[in-house]
Design a protein around this motif. Structure first.
Motif, mmCIF file in Angstrom:
data_model
loop_
_atom_site.group_PDB
_atom_site.id
_atom_site.type_symbol
_atom_site.label_atom_id
_atom_site.label_comp_id
_atom_site.label_asym_id
_atom_site.label_seq_id
_atom_site.Cartn_x
_atom_site.Cartn_y
_atom_site.Cartn_z
ATOM 1 N N ALA A 1 17.938 -14.781 16.312
ATOM 2 C CA ALA A 1 16.787 -14.211 15.615
ATOM 3 C C ALA A 1 17.137 -12.887 14.959
ATOM 4 N N TRP A 2 16.408 -12.607 13.894
ATOM 5 C CA TRP A 2 16.525 -11.341 13.163
ATOM 6 C C TRP A 2 15.119 -10.814 12.936
ATOM 7 N N VAL A 3 14.835 -9.649 13.500
ATOM 8 C CA VAL A 3 13.519 -9.021 13.377
ATOM 9 C C VAL A 3 13.680 -7.737 12.573
ATOM 10 N N VAL A 4 12.866 -7.578 11.552
ATOM 11 C CA VAL A 4 12.927 -6.385 10.706
ATOM 12 C C VAL A 4 11.550 -5.738 10.648
ATOM 13 N N GLN A 5 11.469 -4.495 11.062
ATOM 14 C CA GLN A 5 10.237 -3.725 10.899
ATOM 15 C C GLN A 5 10.299 -3.018 9.542
ATOM 16 N N ARG A 6 9.295 -3.273 8.694
ATOM 17 C CA ARG A 6 9.290 -2.716 7.343
ATOM 18 C C ARG A 6 8.384 -1.496 7.213
ATOM 19 N N ASP A 7 7.420 -1.349 8.120
ATOM 20 C CA ASP A 7 6.476 -0.244 8.000
ATOM 21 C C ASP A 7 5.838 0.009 9.364
ATOM 22 N N VAL A 8 5.420 1.243 9.590
ATOM 23 C CA VAL A 8 4.672 1.622 10.790
ATOM 24 C C VAL A 8 3.501 2.490 10.359
ATOM 25 N N GLN A 9 2.317 2.208 10.884
ATOM 26 C CA GLN A 9 1.135 3.006 10.586
ATOM 27 C C GLN A 9 0.547 3.560 11.871
ATOM 28 N N ASP A 10 0.007 4.779 11.797
ATOM 29 C CA ASP A 10 -0.683 5.313 12.971
ATOM 30 C C ASP A 10 -2.020 4.582 13.112
ATOM 31 N N PRO A 11 -2.659 4.645 14.291
ATOM 32 C CA PRO A 11 -3.872 3.857 14.519
ATOM 33 C C PRO A 11 -4.969 4.085 13.481
ATOM 34 N N ALA A 12 -5.221 5.344 13.114
ATOM 35 C CA ALA A 12 -6.292 5.617 12.151
ATOM 36 C C ALA A 12 -5.975 5.020 10.788
ATOM 37 N N GLU A 13 -4.743 5.191 10.344
ATOM 38 C CA GLU A 13 -4.319 4.644 9.051
ATOM 39 C C GLU A 13 -4.454 3.124 9.040
ATOM 40 N N TYR A 14 -4.098 2.503 10.150
ATOM 41 C CA TYR A 14 -4.161 1.046 10.263
ATOM 42 C C TYR A 14 -5.610 0.555 10.190
ATOM 43 N N VAL A 15 -6.494 1.211 10.931
ATOM 44 C CA VAL A 15 -7.902 0.812 10.934
ATOM 45 C C VAL A 15 -8.503 0.962 9.545
ATOM 46 N N GLU A 16 -8.200 2.072 8.886
ATOM 47 C CA GLU A 16 -8.739 2.298 7.541
ATOM 48 C C GLU A 16 -8.272 1.217 6.570
ATOM 49 N N LEU A 17 -7.010 0.828 6.673
ATOM 50 C CA LEU A 17 -6.473 -0.210 5.797
ATOM 51 C C LEU A 17 -7.271 -1.497 5.901
ATOM 52 N N TRP A 18 -7.529 -1.950 7.119
ATOM 53 C CA TRP A 18 -8.157 -3.255 7.289
ATOM 54 C C TRP A 18 -9.676 -3.216 7.165
ATOM 55 N N LEU A 19 -10.285 -2.060 7.395
ATOM 56 C CA LEU A 19 -11.712 -1.938 7.067
ATOM 57 C C LEU A 19 -11.896 -1.937 5.550
ATOM 58 N N ARG A 20 -10.962 -1.309 4.850
ATOM 59 C CA ARG A 20 -11.010 -1.321 3.395
ATOM 60 C C ARG A 20 -10.766 -2.733 2.869
ATOM 61 N N ASP A 21 -9.869 -3.468 3.519
ATOM 62 C CA ASP A 21 -9.573 -4.844 3.122
ATOM 63 C C ASP A 21 -10.823 -5.721 3.201
ATOM 64 N N ALA A 22 -11.681 -5.451 4.184
ATOM 65 C CA ALA A 22 -12.920 -6.221 4.349
ATOM 66 C C ALA A 22 -14.096 -5.578 3.628
ATOM 67 N N ALA A 23 -13.831 -4.575 2.771
ATOM 68 C CA ALA A 23 -14.863 -3.896 1.976
ATOM 69 C C ALA A 23 -15.961 -3.309 2.848
ATOM 70 N N GLU A 24 -15.582 -2.746 3.989
ATOM 71 C CA GLU A 24 -16.572 -2.149 4.879
ATOM 72 C C GLU A 24 -16.799 -0.665 4.620
ATOM 73 N N GLN A 25 -15.950 -0.040 3.807
ATOM 74 C CA GLN A 25 -16.161 1.369 3.493
ATOM 75 C C GLN A 25 -17.502 1.549 2.790
ATOM 76 N N GLY A 26 -18.277 2.550 3.253
ATOM 77 C CA GLY A 26 -19.570 2.820 2.659
ATOM 78 C C GLY A 26 -20.713 2.024 3.259
ATOM 79 N N THR A 27 -20.419 1.089 4.166
ATOM 80 C CA THR A 27 -21.482 0.316 4.808
ATOM 81 C C THR A 27 -22.039 1.076 6.011
ATOM 82 N N LYS A 28 -23.196 0.650 6.490
ATOM 83 C CA LYS A 28 -23.842 1.322 7.616
ATOM 84 C C LYS A 28 -22.999 1.244 8.883
ATOM 85 N N GLY A 29 -22.307 0.128 9.067
ATOM 86 C CA GLY A 29 -21.566 -0.054 10.307
ATOM 87 C C GLY A 29 -20.143 0.467 10.277
ATOM 88 N N TYR A 30 -19.753 1.110 9.166
ATOM 89 C CA TYR A 30 -18.358 1.525 9.009
ATOM 90 C C TYR A 30 -17.899 2.469 10.121
#
Length: 463
Positions: A274-303
């Motif tokens: 096997a060959w495993v390559v890590q291409r990127d690392v994000q801190d927890p806050a950065e990671y959460v923001e990325l995927w909330l933005r992916d689901a268009a949750e920014q600006g919603t009441k539950g954000y």
């Protein structure tokens, strides 16, 4: 679908056609989810502009401007004198088309649980990683909108595609039909359940790798990184001898734990190289923001509540970051599998699939060659020898071997390794070469041939 496909091609609704029509400014703005420049570029209302607005931008268009092939496709809905797309239909780099649910943008309603995401950066990353060699049977596990099948169609004699989401299978079939791809065996089910006792020469998967507390969206979330772990551990029983698997994955960086040990542990006892390559690392806050933005949750009441709950979930598990990368496995049939886990965040030559087989070969041959002193090495063709030193100095302060192609690695080496790179041509064995080099540039002590193994594994020397 056949009539619609011909209409799309005749109108120029292709990757190149859309890029040329939008231009760089509008295309770059779209990457930021800004539609105004693209709407301006398609304001004329000609046939290509109409298709771009309808299928790519997802805005209503006048019914009078829509061709019969589009109206009859069953993929649009009419409301008075306006027509809207019910799906997102995008041209793809293979020359085909990908059908998915409409892109979600800020202000849109919440995603349905069985949302089928379109092809994007992750899809392209996986397609670029997969080996280019022809295979007999291929499995696209978690096919989603069916995009990986478009890449496999020219290389695999038989393709099986599975997904836990029945809606994904439905839209994937439309993608294949619109792209002129036939004969795909599509099945519904989780993980390897639909292919329980079957073997494949190639398995590819862009799994639901997003790590979080909810698991509400089947296309991306499966809780922790256990799904990717289980995928890796269950794959070997479905690989033919010599068969390969390529995955994208996320993994946790946990306090007090080396991520290499974590991911390497997934591969332990699989029996696969096997060959495993890590291409990127994000801190927890950065990671959460990325995927909330992916689901268009920014600006919603539950954000804020969702953001806080996600961070709390990470804190409970002492997560310091999340890694993203590639996993490649090969069923070599050995009792002594080789696993290499590394971090590569610099640019590499794409597609990696052009040379991924040789990367695995180099990793394994460096480990398994018994008497390396008898081996005849050849210096890789893409090497540069970089030397840094004071002006007029006899010896350099630093010597770096740098690859200009493929993985573009660089490694600081000593004078012996640098001299070796200058003379290896496959004619003489490594042991005698090291003896001569030691007399010329060393202190008379003969270097250990095994010290060259890392340079072979990393592609500086070919065996």
């Amino acid at each position: 679908m056949e009539r619609l496909r011909h209409h799309l091609l005749e109108t120029g609704y292709t990757i190149d056609g859309v890029r040329d029509r939008l231009g760089d400014v509008a295309a770059t703005a779209l990457a930021r989810e800004e539609l105004v420049p693209a709407l301006r570029a398609t304001a004329d209302g000609d046939p290509l502009a109409t298709l771009i607005r309808l299928w790519w931008l997802g805005v209503p268009v006048p019914a009078r401007s829509v061709a019969p092939e589009v109206l009859d496709s069953g993929l649009v809905s009419a409301d008075g004198d306006q027509v809207s797309a019910t799906v997102h239909l995008q041209p793809w780099e293979t020359g085909g088309y990908v059908v998915s649910d409409r892109k979600v943008r800020p202000g849109d309603p919440a995603l349905r649980p069985d949302h089928v995401v379109g092809a994007g950066g992750a899809s392209a990353n996986l397609a670029q990683l997969v080996t280019r060699r022809p295979v007999g049977r291929a499995l696209d596990l978690g096919t989603g909108c069916g995009v990986q099948v478009l890449h496999l169609a020219g290389r695999a004699e038989q393709i099986v595609a599975t997904d836990v989401n029945p809606r994904a299978v439905e839209l994937a079939r439309l993608s294949w039909e619109l792209s002129g791809v036939s004969g795909v065996d599509a099945r519904t089910g989780s993980m390897f359940e639909p292919v329980e006792d079957e073997l494949f020469d190639l398995v590819v998967s862009n799994p639901p790798f997003v790590i979080g507390p909810t698991g509400e969206l089947t296309y991306r979330e499966a809780g922790g990184d256990g799904f990717c772990r289980d995928l890796v551990r269950r794959t070997p029983r479905h690989l033919n001898p010599g068969g390969q698997a390529h995955f994208l994955a996320n993994w946790l960086h946990v306090e007090g734990e080396d991520w290499r040990d974590r991911v390497g542990g997934w591969l332990r006892e699989t029996g696969c190289d096997a060959w495993v390559v890590q291409r990127d690392v994000q801190d927890p806050a950065e990671y959460v923001e990325l995927w909330l933005r992916d689901a268009a949750e920014q600006g919603t009441k539950g954000y804020a509540e969702h953001y806080d709950r996600w961070l709390a979930w990470f804190e409970e598990r002492k997560v310091e970051g999340v890694g993203f990368g590639w996993i490649t496995m090969r069923n070599s049939g050995t009792l002594d599998p080789v696993v290499r886990v590394e971090h590569l965040d610099h640019q590499v030559a794409l597609p990696a699939g052009d040379y991924v087989d040789s990367v695995i070969d180099a990793i394994t041959v460096a480990h398994r060659t018994k008497e390396l002193g008898k081996a005849r090495l050849r210096t890789a063709d893409d090497l540069l020898d970089e030397r840094i030193g004071l002006p007029g100095a006899e010896d350099p302060m630093r010597i770096v071997l740098r690859q200009t192609q493929r993985l573009r690695r660089s490694r600081e080496v000593g004078t012996v390794e640098a001299a070796l790179a200058g003379v290896c041509d496959g004619e003489l064995a490594l042991g005698p070469l090291l003896n001569v080099i030691a007399e010329l540039v060393g202190d008379g002590e003969i270097p250990d041939a095994d010290a060259v193994r890392p340079l072979i594994a990393e592609g500086y020397f070919l065996l």
